[in-house]
Design a protein around this motif. Structure first.
Motif, mmCIF file in Angstrom:
data_model
loop_
_atom_site.group_PDB
_atom_site.id
_atom_site.type_symbol
_atom_site.label_atom_id
_atom_site.label_comp_id
_atom_site.label_asym_id
_atom_site.label_seq_id
_atom_site.Cartn_x
_atom_site.Cartn_y
_atom_site.Cartn_z
ATOM 1 N N VAL A 51 0.848 -1.195 0.000
ATOM 2 C CA VAL A 51 0.000 0.000 0.000
ATOM 3 C C VAL A 51 0.882 1.244 0.000
ATOM 4 O O VAL A 51 1.774 1.381 0.837
ATOM 5 C CB VAL A 51 -0.924 0.032 1.231
ATOM 6 N N ASP A 52 0.619 2.140 -0.941
ATOM 7 C CA ASP A 52 1.265 3.450 -0.924
ATOM 8 C C ASP A 52 0.413 4.447 -0.150
ATOM 9 O O ASP A 52 -0.833 4.424 -0.232
ATOM 10 C CB ASP A 52 1.476 3.973 -2.342
ATOM 11 N N THR A 53 1.067 5.321 0.589
ATOM 12 C CA THR A 53 0.393 6.401 1.295
ATOM 13 C C THR A 53 1.118 7.708 1.027
ATOM 14 O O THR A 53 2.312 7.726 0.695
ATOM 15 C CB THR A 53 0.345 6.159 2.814
ATOM 16 N N ILE A 54 0.387 8.794 1.153
ATOM 17 C CA ILE A 54 0.978 10.120 1.000
ATOM 18 C C ILE A 54 0.648 10.952 2.233
ATOM 19 O O ILE A 54 -0.304 10.689 2.962
ATOM 20 C CB ILE A 54 0.498 10.834 -0.276
ATOM 21 N N SER A 55 1.456 11.967 2.456
ATOM 22 C CA SER A 55 1.251 12.863 3.589
ATOM 23 C C SER A 55 0.357 14.028 3.178
ATOM 24 O O SER A 55 0.353 14.465 2.019
ATOM 25 C CB SER A 55 2.590 13.392 4.087
ATOM 26 N N HIS A 56 -0.375 14.547 4.160
ATOM 27 C CA HIS A 56 -1.155 15.754 3.924
ATOM 28 C C HIS A 56 -0.298 17.011 3.912
ATOM 29 O O HIS A 56 -0.703 18.038 3.365
ATOM 30 C CB HIS A 56 -2.246 15.897 4.990
ATOM 31 N N GLU A 57 0.888 16.935 4.513
ATOM 32 C CA GLU A 57 1.740 18.119 4.554
ATOM 33 C C GLU A 57 2.268 18.434 3.150
ATOM 34 O O GLU A 57 2.729 17.570 2.422
ATOM 35 C CB GLU A 57 2.905 17.916 5.514
ATOM 36 N N GLY A 58 2.173 19.699 2.794
ATOM 37 C CA GLY A 58 2.555 20.153 1.465
ATOM 38 C C GLY A 58 1.378 20.356 0.535
ATOM 39 O O GLY A 58 1.522 20.987 -0.517
ATOM 40 N N ILE A 59 0.182 19.835 0.923
ATOM 41 C CA ILE A 59 -0.986 19.983 0.054
ATOM 42 C C ILE A 59 -2.148 20.689 0.746
ATOM 43 O O ILE A 59 -3.202 20.870 0.138
ATOM 44 C CB ILE A 59 -1.463 18.618 -0.490
ATOM 45 N N LEU A 60 -1.967 21.101 2.000
ATOM 46 C CA LEU A 60 -3.055 21.759 2.724
ATOM 47 C C LEU A 60 -3.231 23.202 2.254
ATOM 48 O O LEU A 60 -2.359 23.783 1.603
ATOM 49 C CB LEU A 60 -2.780 21.715 4.221
ATOM 50 N N GLU A 61 -4.361 23.771 2.627
ATOM 51 C CA GLU A 61 -4.719 25.095 2.143
ATOM 52 C C GLU A 61 -3.702 26.154 2.586
ATOM 53 O O GLU A 61 -3.390 27.071 1.817
ATOM 54 C CB GLU A 61 -6.115 25.473 2.651
ATOM 55 N N ASP A 62 -3.196 26.053 3.814
ATOM 56 C CA ASP A 62 -2.239 27.061 4.266
ATOM 57 C C ASP A 62 -0.859 26.881 3.649
ATOM 58 O O ASP A 62 0.058 27.664 3.913
ATOM 59 C CB ASP A 62 -2.165 27.098 5.798
ATOM 60 N N GLN A 63 -0.715 25.849 2.821
ATOM 61 C CA GLN A 63 0.503 25.652 2.029
ATOM 62 C C GLN A 63 0.218 25.876 0.539
ATOM 63 O O GLN A 63 0.997 25.466 -0.323
ATOM 64 C CB GLN A 63 1.057 24.241 2.269
ATOM 65 N N GLY A 64 -0.920 26.505 0.279
ATOM 66 C CA GLY A 64 -1.273 26.846 -1.081
ATOM 67 C C GLY A 64 -1.910 25.727 -1.879
ATOM 68 O O GLY A 64 -2.168 25.896 -3.076
ATOM 69 N N SER A 65 -2.167 24.574 -1.236
ATOM 70 C CA SER A 65 -2.696 23.394 -1.945
ATOM 71 C C SER A 65 -1.855 23.085 -3.173
ATOM 72 O O SER A 65 -2.379 22.610 -4.191
ATOM 73 C CB SER A 65 -4.165 23.614 -2.338
ATOM 74 N N ASP A 66 -0.561 23.329 -3.062
ATOM 75 C CA ASP A 66 0.334 23.233 -4.221
ATOM 76 C C ASP A 66 1.668 22.631 -3.792
ATOM 77 O O ASP A 66 2.592 23.358 -3.428
ATOM 78 C CB ASP A 66 0.550 24.627 -4.816
ATOM 79 N N PRO A 67 1.780 21.292 -3.810
ATOM 80 C CA PRO A 67 3.037 20.690 -3.354
ATOM 81 C C PRO A 67 4.237 21.047 -4.215
ATOM 82 O O PRO A 67 5.352 21.144 -3.698
ATOM 83 C CB PRO A 67 2.737 19.188 -3.408
ATOM 84 N N ILE A 68 4.025 21.256 -5.505
ATOM 85 C CA ILE A 68 5.158 21.619 -6.365
ATOM 86 C C ILE A 68 5.714 22.972 -5.955
ATOM 87 O O ILE A 68 6.927 23.163 -5.810
ATOM 88 C CB ILE A 68 4.719 21.610 -7.843
ATOM 89 N N GLY A 69 4.827 23.930 -5.699
ATOM 90 C CA GLY A 69 5.281 25.237 -5.260
ATOM 91 C C GLY A 69 5.836 25.232 -3.852
ATOM 92 O O GLY A 69 6.883 25.826 -3.575
ATOM 93 N N TRP A 70 5.127 24.528 -2.943
ATOM 94 C CA TRP A 70 5.554 24.522 -1.536
ATOM 95 C C TRP A 70 6.927 23.862 -1.380
ATOM 96 O O TRP A 70 7.846 24.454 -0.802
ATOM 97 C CB TRP A 70 4.512 23.813 -0.682
ATOM 98 N N PHE A 71 7.047 22.657 -1.876
ATOM 99 C CA PHE A 71 8.335 21.978 -1.736
ATOM 100 C C PHE A 71 9.410 22.631 -2.598
ATOM 101 O O PHE A 71 10.592 22.635 -2.237
ATOM 102 C CB PHE A 71 8.184 20.499 -2.087
ATOM 103 N N GLY A 72 9.001 23.203 -3.744
ATOM 104 C CA GLY A 72 9.970 23.901 -4.588
ATOM 105 C C GLY A 72 10.625 25.062 -3.872
ATOM 106 O O GLY A 72 11.823 25.330 -4.063
ATOM 107 N N ARG A 73 9.876 25.780 -3.030
ATOM 108 C CA ARG A 73 10.463 26.889 -2.273
ATOM 109 C C ARG A 73 11.509 26.417 -1.274
ATOM 110 O O ARG A 73 12.310 27.218 -0.787
ATOM 111 C CB ARG A 73 9.360 27.674 -1.564
#
Length: 409
Positions: A59-81
Motif C-alpha cells: 500500500v502506498d500512502t501520501i502525507s497531507h503536509e505540502g498539500i493543505l490550504e495554508d501551504q497553497g494546496s500546491d506541493p510543487i510550489g511549496w516543496f519547490g520553495r
C-alpha cells in the motif's frame, strides 16, 4: 504556513507509484480514486481492494503536509520553495492536490482504502501485521496549527508554523535534520523510525467521521511502537472490516506535543488476518479496544478526551490483557503493572487523548493455553525489528523480524 528555508540535497530518489512492485504482488496506489481525505470509511462504503485472511498487500500512502490550504494546496510550489526539484515530488501527491479539495470540517489526513477483508464480521479482531515500511521521499514536515498543540494559548507558541526537514544518512542510519534558529547554521538531527499514525477499520456510523479523533475503530492512534514487525489488533465494527491506513510518519516523540510528527510518505507491506469472534469472547473478559504486539511488548491502549481517564482506561485494559494472555490474577496484574510497565502519552492533541502501555512479554514464563493467547502472541517471544536501511541503498526499508507475532494466523 511559515517555515525556515534552507538548502536541500536529496539523500535518495523518491519512490513513485508502482515503482519496485513485483508482478505477483497485490498493490494499492494512493491515487485520487483510492483515497479519502480527512474522513474515515464507514460501513457500506465500496472497497477499493479486497483481500482474503492471511493475504499480503503493498500500500502506498501520501502525507497531507505540502498539500493543505495554508501551504497553497500546491506541493510543487511549496516543496519547490524549499529546494525540492519537480522530479523529487511524488506524482500521487501532486495529482491529489490538483484533483481534490477537502470537505469543510474534515481532518487533514489522506487515507488509503478502504480494503475489504472477506469474511470479517463485527466481534472479530482484525490483525494487521506490518511487514515492511519504506520511505518514499527524502524529506518531511513537522507543524503546529489551529491552536491545537499542548501549549495552545501560550504567548509565542500559537499560530500556524512548521518546518521542512531533510533526510540524511550517517553510519547506516537515517536521520531527520532541521534548523533550530532562523538565520543561523545550527541544526538538530534525530533518528528516524517510520510508522503509521493512522490505521483502522470502518465505523458503524451513518456518516464518515473525521480522521482526527481515534476510537474503538483505531484510526489516528499515533503509537510510535507500530514500526515494521508490529501487529495491530482492531475490533471489527462492520462486515468485511474495511480497513485503511494513512498519516505516515518518519519519526514522532511520544505525546506529539506541537500537533504533528515528522509527516512524510511511506510504502507499506502488510499481512492481514482474522481472529474469530468466538475465539475473542473465549479469551477476553471484555473488549479492550485496539492493542498491539510490537518489539517484545504487548501494547494496550486507553482513549478518552480526558487524559487522566485515558490512563485509567489503559491500565484497566492492560489488566484484562494480562489475565487473558498470561493467566494472571487481576490484583496481582495491577501490582505487576505498577512495578514493571511504562504507561506513555501516545498523543495529547487529537481531541481524544491516547495512552499506551508497554508490557514486556519476556517477563512471563507462563502463557495462557487459550487459542486467543496463541494467536496474539504467536509461537515465540517478539525480539524486535530487523532493519535494512543503509544510506547507500536508496529508500529505507524496515522489515519484520521472523520472531514477531504471527498476527492471528
Amino acid at each position: 504556513m511559515t517555515s525556515i528555508v534552507t538548502g536541500f540535497e536529496p539523500a535518495f530518489a523518491v519512490l513513485q507509484p508502482g515503482e519496485g512492485i513485483g508482478s505477483a504482488e497485490t498493490y494499492l496506489p494512493a491515487d485520487p480514486s483510492k483515497v479519502l481525505w480527512g474522513r474515515l470509511p464507514r460501513g457500506g462504503d465500496r472497497p477499493v481492494a479486497e483481500l482474503e485472511p492471511g493475504q499480503s498487500v503493498v500500500v502506498d500512502t501520501i502525507s497531507h503536509e505540502g498539500i493543505l490550504e495554508d501551504q497553497g494546496s500546491d506541493p510543487i510550489g511549496w516543496f519547490g520553495r524549499h529546494g525540492v526539484d519537480r522530479d523529487h515530488i511524488l506524482t500521487d501527491t501532486a495529482d491529489l492536490a490538483a484533483a481534490r479539495r477537502r470537505e469543510p470540517g474534515a481532518g487533514p489526513h489522506v487515507v488509503t482504502g478502504p480494503i475489504a477483508v472477506r469474511g470479517a464480521r463485527p466481534g472479530d479482531l482484525l490483525a494487521v501485521r506490518i511487514d515492511e515500511l519504506t520511505m518514499r521521499a527524502p524529506y518531511g514536515i513537522v507543524s503546529t496549527r489551529h491552536q491545537r498543540g499542548v501549549l495552545a494559548g501560550r504567548h509565542g507558541f500559537d499560530g500556524d508554523y512548521g518546518q521542512f526537514c531533510s533526510v540524511t544518512g550517517r553510519a547506516g542510519q537515517w536521520y531527520g535534520e532541521m534548523p533550530i534558529r532562523p538565520g543561523q547554521p545550527h541544526t538538530a538531527r534525530f533518528p528516524l523510525d517510520p510508522f503509521f499514525g493512522l490505521i483502522g477499520v470502518a465505523t458503524a456510523t451513518g456518516e464518515r467521521v473525521s480522521s482526527i479523533p481515534p476510537g474503538a475503530h483505531g484510526g489516528n492512534i499515533d503509537i510510535r511502537r507500530l514500526t515494521a514487525g508490529a501487529t495491530l489488533f482492531l475490533p471489527v465494527q462492520v462486515p468485511d472490516a474495511l480497513f485503511y491506513l494513512g498519516d505516515p510518519h518518519f519519526a514522532q516523540g511520544n505525546g506529539e506535543v506541537a500537533l504533528t510528527a515528522l509527516e512524510a510518505p511511506l510504502r507499506a507491506r502488510l499481512t492481514v488476518d482474522l481472529i474469530p469472534a468466538a475465539t475473542v469472547r473465549a479469551g477476553l473478559g471484555r473488549s479492550v479496544g485496539p492493542f498491539a504486539v510490537a518489539q517484545g511488548f504487548v501494547v494496550p491502549t486507553g482513549l478518552d478526551p480526558d487524559l487522566n481517564r485515558a490512563l485509567e482506561n489503559c491500565v484497566g485494559n492492560a489488566i484484562e490483557m494480562l489475565v487473558a494472555l498470561f493467566d494472571a490474577d487481576p490484583q496481582q496484574a495491577y501490582l505487576y503493572l505498577s512495578a514493571a510497565t511504562d504507561f506513555t502519552v501516545s498523543q495529547a492533541v487529537d481531541q481524544v487523548r491516547g495512552v499506551h502501555g508497554e508490557i514486556r512479554i519476556a517477563d512471563f514464563a507462563h502463557r495462557s493455553g487459550s487459542d486467543f493467547a496463541r494467536r496474539v502472541l504467536g509461537d515465540r517471544v517478539a525480539l524486535g525489528d530487523r532493519r535494512t536501511n543503509s544510506p547507500e541503498g536508496g529508500p529505507a526499508a524496515v522489515e519484520r523480524d521472523s520472531n514477531e507475532s504471527d498476527g492471528g494466523r
